[in-house]
Design a protein around this motif. Sequence first.
Motif, short mmCIF file in Angstrom:
data_model
loop_
_atom_site.label_atom_id
_atom_site.label_comp_id
_atom_site.label_asym_id
_atom_site.label_seq_id
_atom_site.Cartn_x
_atom_site.Cartn_y
_atom_site.Cartn_z
N ASP A 89 0.96 -1.42 -0.04
CA ASP A 89 0.24 0.08 -0.07
C ASP A 89 0.79 0.98 -0.02
O ASP A 89 2.35 1.32 -0.35
CB ASP A 89 -0.74 0.19 0.93
N GLU A 149 -12.56 -0.92 10.14
CA GLU A 149 -11.77 -0.64 9.08
C GLU A 149 -11.36 1.17 9.45
O GLU A 149 -10.26 1.38 9.24
CB GLU A 149 -12.36 -0.23 7.91
N GLU A 150 -11.19 1.49 10.48
CA GLU A 150 -10.99 3.18 10.78
C GLU A 150 -9.41 3.02 11.65
O GLU A 150 -8.95 3.60 12.42
CB GLU A 150 -12.18 3.70 11.74
N LYS A 174 -4.03 4.85 9.37
CA LYS A 174 -5.70 4.36 9.45
C LYS A 174 -4.54 3.59 8.80
O LYS A 174 -3.63 2.67 7.79
CB LYS A 174 -6.58 4.71 8.39
N LEU A 216 -4.93 -0.06 6.98
CA LEU A 216 -5.21 -0.34 5.46
C LEU A 216 -5.48 -2.43 5.81
O LEU A 216 -4.63 -2.47 5.32
CB LEU A 216 -4.89 -0.41 4.33
N TYR A 217 -7.17 -2.76 5.47
CA TYR A 217 -7.61 -4.06 6.06
C TYR A 217 -7.79 -4.38 5.42
O TYR A 217 -7.08 -5.60 4.36
CB TYR A 217 -7.94 -3.95 7.32
N SER A 218 -9.11 -3.53 4.78
CA SER A 218 -10.05 -4.73 3.52
C SER A 218 -9.38 -4.65 1.91
O SER A 218 -8.99 -3.62 1.78
CB SER A 218 -11.23 -4.03 3.63
N LYS A 219 -10.25 -5.78 0.94
CA LYS A 219 -9.75 -5.48 -0.29
C LYS A 219 -9.55 -3.68 -0.60
O LYS A 219 -9.03 -3.32 -1.06
CB LYS A 219 -10.30 -6.68 -0.79
N SER A 220 -11.28 -3.30 -0.40
CA SER A 220 -11.13 -2.00 -1.15
C SER A 220 -10.81 -1.15 -0.21
O SER A 220 -10.58 0.28 -1.40
CB SER A 220 -13.07 -1.45 -0.91
N GLN A 221 -10.19 -0.83 0.91
CA GLN A 221 -9.11 -0.15 1.02
C GLN A 221 -7.62 0.32 0.98
O GLN A 221 -6.95 0.55 0.72
CB GLN A 221 -9.05 -0.04 2.70
N VAL A 222 -7.39 -1.55 0.33
CA VAL A 222 -5.81 -1.24 -0.24
C VAL A 222 -6.03 -1.49 -1.15
O VAL A 222 -4.99 -0.52 -1.84
CB VAL A 222 -5.07 -2.70 0.07
#
Length: 840
Positions: free
Chosen positions: A62, A787-788, A820, A822-828
Amino acid sequence: MLQKTKNFIKKRPMISLFLLLILSLPVTLHILFWGLVSLKAPRYQGEIRSEKLSAKATVIRDANGIPHIVGEDAKSAYFALGFTMAQDRIFQMELQRRIGKGELTEIFGEKLIPSDQFLKSLLLKQTAEAYANQTKHIYPEAWEQLDWFLDGVNHFLETEALPIEYTILGIKPRPFDRVDAISFLFYMGFSFAEGIKSDSLYTIMESELAGRSASELFPRYDFEPNASILESQPGILKLASNVPKIQINSQNTRQNVHSEKEHPEQINSQSIQDVTNLKELVRFVGSLQIPMEPLEGSNSWLVAPSRSASGGAVLANDPHIALSNPGAWYEAHIEYPGYENYGYFLSIIPFPLIAHNQDKAWGLTMLEQDDVNLYMETIDNGKYKSGSTWKELSHYKDGIKQKDGSIIPFEVAITGHGPIITEHIKGYKGRPVSLYWSHHHLENPLLDVLYKMGKSKSFQELDSASSMIGAPGLNFSYADKDGNIAYYAVGRFPILKGGNPRKILEGSTGENDVIGYVPVKDNPKIINPKNGIIVTANNLVTNQRLPGLGKPEGNWQPPDRFQRLVGILETQEKWSLEELAAIQTDTVSSFAPEYLEIVFSSAKKPNSLGGKKVLEILKHWNFEHFPDSQGAAVYDVFFYLTLKELLIDEMGPEHFELYGELAEYWNAYRRFIRNPNSNYWDDLRTVGVIETREDIINRSLEETAKYLEKNVSASPSLWKWKYLYKIKHPHPLGVLPLIGGVFDIGPMPSAGGAEVVNNLKYKLMKEDWTATSGPSKRRVIDYGRFEESLTQLPIGNSGNLGSPFYGNTVEDYNHGIHRKILYSKSQVGEGKFRLEFQPK
């Protein structure tokens, strides 16, 4: 004259060319150096193929340089993790294995021989070999996964450019193996300096002091109220009914005591010669050059859903370790079928020590229980005395390899207590001293533990896995998506036959031997307390007596951080994610208000303008340690000089400096400042005069002004924290001439200080105001706003000078800015770089 002029004209072009070459040399070297660095930069994009891969794996980095690894199977995922870590940390991994096995001399030269001798004496390699080579492991899959990880590391060594450190040192790495990894894992469990220095110094001071009690210098928590984990949480009245009651059997419980009458066999009655030689031991330990320190402190707190603004359980944790470049932790997210964890790894181990996923999160701090003891041994003709019998010494042999390939023979003798650590100390001629460490006497399957922790699905499974740890002692903090929070102590509490007197023990009689350990089931725990908050900060674990032991002994860190956190967290009912993250960078000195109240009531009107200014600044200080704070600079210098004026006459410069490396000096100082009747306030250097606390305080106010004028500025307006205090992340090659400074990050101004929540500590008694240890990462996981969730790394993930992620987070760290996770696929998303791993 004419001929001389003609000769000069002929030579002038040669002189000009020579000068030009001299002047351009630094520029040329600069270009060559950085050109070489860029050629050795890690390859973050493209494709990696290997016959060791069984399926596909993808690594997406990321924007912060954190790798997110997704493998189609475990084998490929761990191969990719090993390769990825090696890209960023291969030289750190090189040092880690050499520390664990005592092999630093081979790359750094003969000055590291004493360090290697000491490291080999700890038997890290021997116990790692025994553990790694077992025919049957608790979890065979853990060892398979370690091998797959090492395959990835070794593939990097075989196929990729090595970072510039290898070129500078002229070394070529060999493949990594299991023992390399396990040796270093065991090293991280040994906090050798505290126990060895503390026990030795106590014994020395007890012998040398006249008219003073050595116990005042080593009080631990004898006089500290409201500072234990089990009994002193925010909202103690609500929590009290939830504290587990420990049943005491009076027949098998021995309370720790400290009177000399009950410890007739201790070394305090030994000859002056023995004490003189003990000084050689502490000098030796203090002079060791080891380019990586083990864990040494930490903060952690848990907030239940009833106390969090999000309605979810929250975990906040910041382990404290020596500052270094690269940093202590490697941050990575790894996923394959049946497994997912976002973790913080030692870069030579494939399983995270600290981690979270969508279901649970855990953090750790050091428990600091006393699992290290020193024994004076009686040895004759290859045998050591144990009670009424003589027993054969055993030996461990492992030569030290030098840079030229030659081998220096090395052998350590071992008694029933442990290895003899004084045998190879130059100048030591006293009785042999052995080291007792619980790790040598218990099963300690740390790799299996870390594997099982990562696979656990609940608190009960995590607790069961971590309960197998023999050493080190750790405080675990736990939170999960279902709203559970829990604290539990792991590691073993040794039970000594004669109690623990905090000093070197007589080893020949058998009366001071370890006769057992507190049962694991009786280790302290707190589960879902009614008050909804649990805080730990390396403070005393409990005032209760543990079965067979009594009140536990330990190298407890000062209670300041714990008491500050408790004081903050009990001020409001609900806490948000942002508020909890802000607490991690709090710089208030919790002891300062009490301390300064005593100072102000004792202070006379200073004689000098400087002394008056010191007092004025202290009276207007808000107790915070920020770069522009005058009060922080004045207070910390005054704190130091008062302590120096108090103790230097009794201890002398050498012992005083060593004392500053122990947590005890802070614990003792809190007691001294509260006790005007202590004999230590009298300065032994002033014959015929008996000083009081007030005298020393007033003298120190004047000395503080002189110190600041000399070391900061003649102008009090410039007595600011940033002009005195800095933080630095040193690299092992930072000592090199000319280019060494390229590798160090810092020194830089920063908020923080000693024994504040943002615990960036410096070497006070050495008057070195550069922070050498502090939060090695910060993290707040909120299951109501998963996710935050937030984190920090001090200087970033990569230790490769050519990486775009080298030192990329240092400014945020200095300013206390979290990022933050970045954990989920959408975040990454697509990430900054993408590397594909494919079977060959």
